[in-house]
Design an enzyme around this catalytic site. Structure first.
Site, PDB file in Angstrom:
ATOM      1  N   HIS A  88      -7.566  -0.555   5.362  1.00 60.26           N
ATOM      2  CA  HIS A  88      -6.370   0.275   6.194  1.00 60.26           C
ATOM      3  C   HIS A  88      -5.889   1.354   5.069  1.00 60.26           C
ATOM      4  O   HIS A  88      -6.231   2.751   5.533  1.00 60.26           O
ATOM      5  CB  HIS A  88      -5.039  -0.667   6.297  1.00 60.26           C
ATOM      6  CG  HIS A  88      -3.862   0.210   6.748  1.00 60.26           C
ATOM      7  ND1 HIS A  88      -3.870   0.845   8.247  1.00 60.26           N
ATOM      8  CD2 HIS A  88      -2.714   0.695   6.118  1.00 60.26           C
ATOM      9  CE1 HIS A  88      -2.519   1.441   8.230  1.00 60.26           C
ATOM     10  NE2 HIS A  88      -2.020   1.491   7.080  1.00 60.26           N
ATOM     11  N   HIS A 138       4.413  -4.398  10.775  1.00 62.65           N
ATOM     12  CA  HIS A 138       4.974  -3.722  12.084  1.00 62.65           C
ATOM     13  C   HIS A 138       5.208  -4.720  13.163  1.00 62.65           C
ATOM     14  O   HIS A 138       4.361  -5.633  13.132  1.00 62.65           O
ATOM     15  CB  HIS A 138       3.901  -2.764  12.450  1.00 62.65           C
ATOM     16  CG  HIS A 138       4.036  -1.449  11.479  1.00 62.65           C
ATOM     17  ND1 HIS A 138       4.703  -0.408  11.674  1.00 62.65           N
ATOM     18  CD2 HIS A 138       3.362  -1.353  10.261  1.00 62.65           C
ATOM     19  CE1 HIS A 138       4.524   0.650  10.783  1.00 62.65           C
ATOM     20  NE2 HIS A 138       3.579  -0.080   9.911  1.00 62.65           N
ATOM     21  N   ASP A 146       5.975   4.958   4.854  1.00 65.98           N
ATOM     22  CA  ASP A 146       6.889   3.780   5.637  1.00 65.98           C
ATOM     23  C   ASP A 146       6.945   2.490   4.970  1.00 65.98           C
ATOM     24  O   ASP A 146       7.549   1.724   5.541  1.00 65.98           O
ATOM     25  CB  ASP A 146       6.485   3.791   6.994  1.00 65.98           C
ATOM     26  CG  ASP A 146       5.169   3.264   7.309  1.00 65.98           C
ATOM     27  OD1 ASP A 146       4.187   3.678   6.322  1.00 65.98           O
ATOM     28  OD2 ASP A 146       4.847   2.645   8.332  1.00 65.98           O
ATOM     29  N   HIS A 147       6.100   2.179   3.668  1.00 63.51           N
ATOM     30  CA  HIS A 147       6.107   1.214   3.084  1.00 63.51           C
ATOM     31  C   HIS A 147       6.707   1.258   1.800  1.00 63.51           C
ATOM     32  O   HIS A 147       7.258   0.322   1.012  1.00 63.51           O
ATOM     33  CB  HIS A 147       4.678   0.643   3.045  1.00 63.51           C
ATOM     34  CG  HIS A 147       4.155   0.061   4.506  1.00 63.51           C
ATOM     35  ND1 HIS A 147       4.164  -1.187   4.879  1.00 63.51           N
ATOM     36  CD2 HIS A 147       3.766   0.694   5.487  1.00 63.51           C
ATOM     37  CE1 HIS A 147       3.803  -1.481   5.939  1.00 63.51           C
ATOM     38  NE2 HIS A 147       3.636  -0.127   6.329  1.00 63.51           N
ATOM     39  N   HIS A 170       0.749  -1.042  -0.044  1.00 61.61           N
ATOM     40  CA  HIS A 170      -0.092   0.231   0.027  1.00 61.61           C
ATOM     41  C   HIS A 170       0.953   1.079   0.125  1.00 61.61           C
ATOM     42  O   HIS A 170       2.154   1.059   0.117  1.00 61.61           O
ATOM     43  CB  HIS A 170      -0.978  -0.030   1.181  1.00 61.61           C
ATOM     44  CG  HIS A 170      -0.170  -0.057   2.572  1.00 61.61           C
ATOM     45  ND1 HIS A 170       0.494  -0.841   3.154  1.00 61.61           N
ATOM     46  CD2 HIS A 170      -0.545   1.136   3.551  1.00 61.61           C
ATOM     47  CE1 HIS A 170       0.989  -0.335   4.272  1.00 61.61           C
ATOM     48  NE2 HIS A 170       0.475   0.789   4.432  1.00 61.61           N
ATOM     49  N   ASP A 196      -0.010  -3.594   6.198  1.00 61.28           N
ATOM     50  CA  ASP A 196      -0.965  -3.042   7.380  1.00 61.28           C
ATOM     51  C   ASP A 196      -2.488  -3.541   7.596  1.00 61.28           C
ATOM     52  O   ASP A 196      -3.149  -2.942   8.367  1.00 61.28           O
ATOM     53  CB  ASP A 196      -0.861  -1.719   7.566  1.00 61.28           C
ATOM     54  CG  ASP A 196       0.549  -1.051   7.591  1.00 61.28           C
ATOM     55  OD1 ASP A 196       1.603  -2.034   7.705  1.00 61.28           O
ATOM     56  OD2 ASP A 196       0.896  -0.085   7.664  1.00 61.28           O
ATOM     57  N   HIS A 203       1.416   3.870   1.686  1.00 61.74           N
ATOM     58  CA  HIS A 203       2.089   4.810   2.990  1.00 61.74           C
ATOM     59  C   HIS A 203       3.528   4.950   2.924  1.00 61.74           C
ATOM     60  O   HIS A 203       4.157   4.077   2.289  1.00 61.74           O
ATOM     61  CB  HIS A 203       1.654   4.119   4.287  1.00 61.74           C
ATOM     62  CG  HIS A 203       0.064   4.400   4.668  1.00 61.74           C
ATOM     63  ND1 HIS A 203      -0.465   3.832   5.457  1.00 61.74           N
ATOM     64  CD2 HIS A 203      -0.685   5.423   4.095  1.00 61.74           C
ATOM     65  CE1 HIS A 203      -1.813   4.093   5.650  1.00 61.74           C
ATOM     66  NE2 HIS A 203      -1.909   5.205   4.849  1.00 61.74           N
TER      67      HIS A 203
HETATM   68 ZN    ZN Z   1      -0.015   1.798   6.428  1.00 59.51          ZN
END
Ligand code: ZN
Length: 261
Positions: free
Chosen positions: A117, A172, A62-63, A58, A134, A60
């Protein structure tokens, strides 16, 4: 065993995992959700691997934040990502039912669309392992940033259809805090108590609590257990405004409640 796919965690930021896919006696590698390039480059150098492809679950940061720098280091890099999301330098857009064949590692994944999410979130499903980003965490699930509780509920229900031994690689390290919430909901659940001890020992050694398995999550994850009587009873006890005990209503209440903790 030599040809088995190996999945190695690369820690990033505070609690992210970037998953490194490789095989013994094979110089090729693939990473899942590289939010940061530096730890990936270090891991590739340590294992003497070259990066062929990236799988993104996805959008985001941080990915996917490491894609540009990784592409500079490996210009022929293939970047797979969800068709419904804006992914930096994506080369292959994926949607429900498509297959990803990683030729250099000789393995294939089926794509599942699992919104909730984020709206376009996808999972990569292999015969005995899944990269779920996530959406599903061990003993928990992702926050609803773009989708609806109904979407996330149905996305999570899909994981119940996988064989019990299927390994779940989440984005995570949230397991211990999730288990606290799970224990509040089911204080009598011995599996939760037992797993909490295992995870505390792992974290004390700075080791990951992942991957989990479908069988374990069915025993400890409140978001997959919304039909359990004791969990329903405790959810209703703490949340007087729930109108009924339908699994979706319980799920919606649990997700909102967890956000407040
Ligand atoms: Zn995420």
């Amino acid at each position: 065993m030599q040809n088995q796919l190996q999945v190695t965690p690369i820690s990033a930021f505070k609690d992210n995992y970037i998953w490194l896919l490789h095989k013994a006696h094979n110089p090729h590698a693939v990473v899942v959700d590289p939010g940061d390039a530096a730890p990936v480059l270090n891991a590739l150098a340590a294992h003497q691997l070259t990066l062929d492809a990236i799988l993104i679950t996805h959008h985001h940061a941080d990915h996917q934040g490491g894609i540009s720098l990784l592409k500079q280091a490996f210009p022929d890099l293939i970047v797979y990502g969800p068709a419904k999301e804006n992914i930096t330098e994506r080369t292959h857009a994926l949607s429900e039912g498509m297959r990803v064949h990683l030729t250099t590692l000789d393995c294939a994944f089926e794509v599942w669309e699992i919104p909730g999410h984020t709206l376009g979130h996808i999972a990569y499903v292999h015969s005995d392992l899944v990269f779920c980003g996530d959406t599903l965490f061990s003993a928990g699930c992702g926050r609803i940033f773009e989708g609806t509780p109904t979407q996330l509920f149905h996305s999570l229900e899909r994981f119940k259809t996988l064989p019990p031994h299927t390994r779940l690689y989440c984005g995570h390290e949230y397991t211990l805090s999730n288990l606290k919430f799970a224990q509040l909901l089911e204080p009598e659940n011995q599996q939760i108590i037992k797993h909490q001890k295992i995870c505390e020992a792992l974290r004390a050694q700075d080791l990951p609590t992942l991957p989990s398995t479908v069988a374990l999550e069915l025993q400890i994850n409140p978001f997959l257990r919304t039909q359990e009587n004791s969990l329903i009873h405790n959810t209703l006890k703490y949340n007087e405004n729930i109108s009924d005990n339908h699994p979706l209503s319980i799920f919606t209440a649990l997700r909102a409640w967890k956000n407040t903790l």
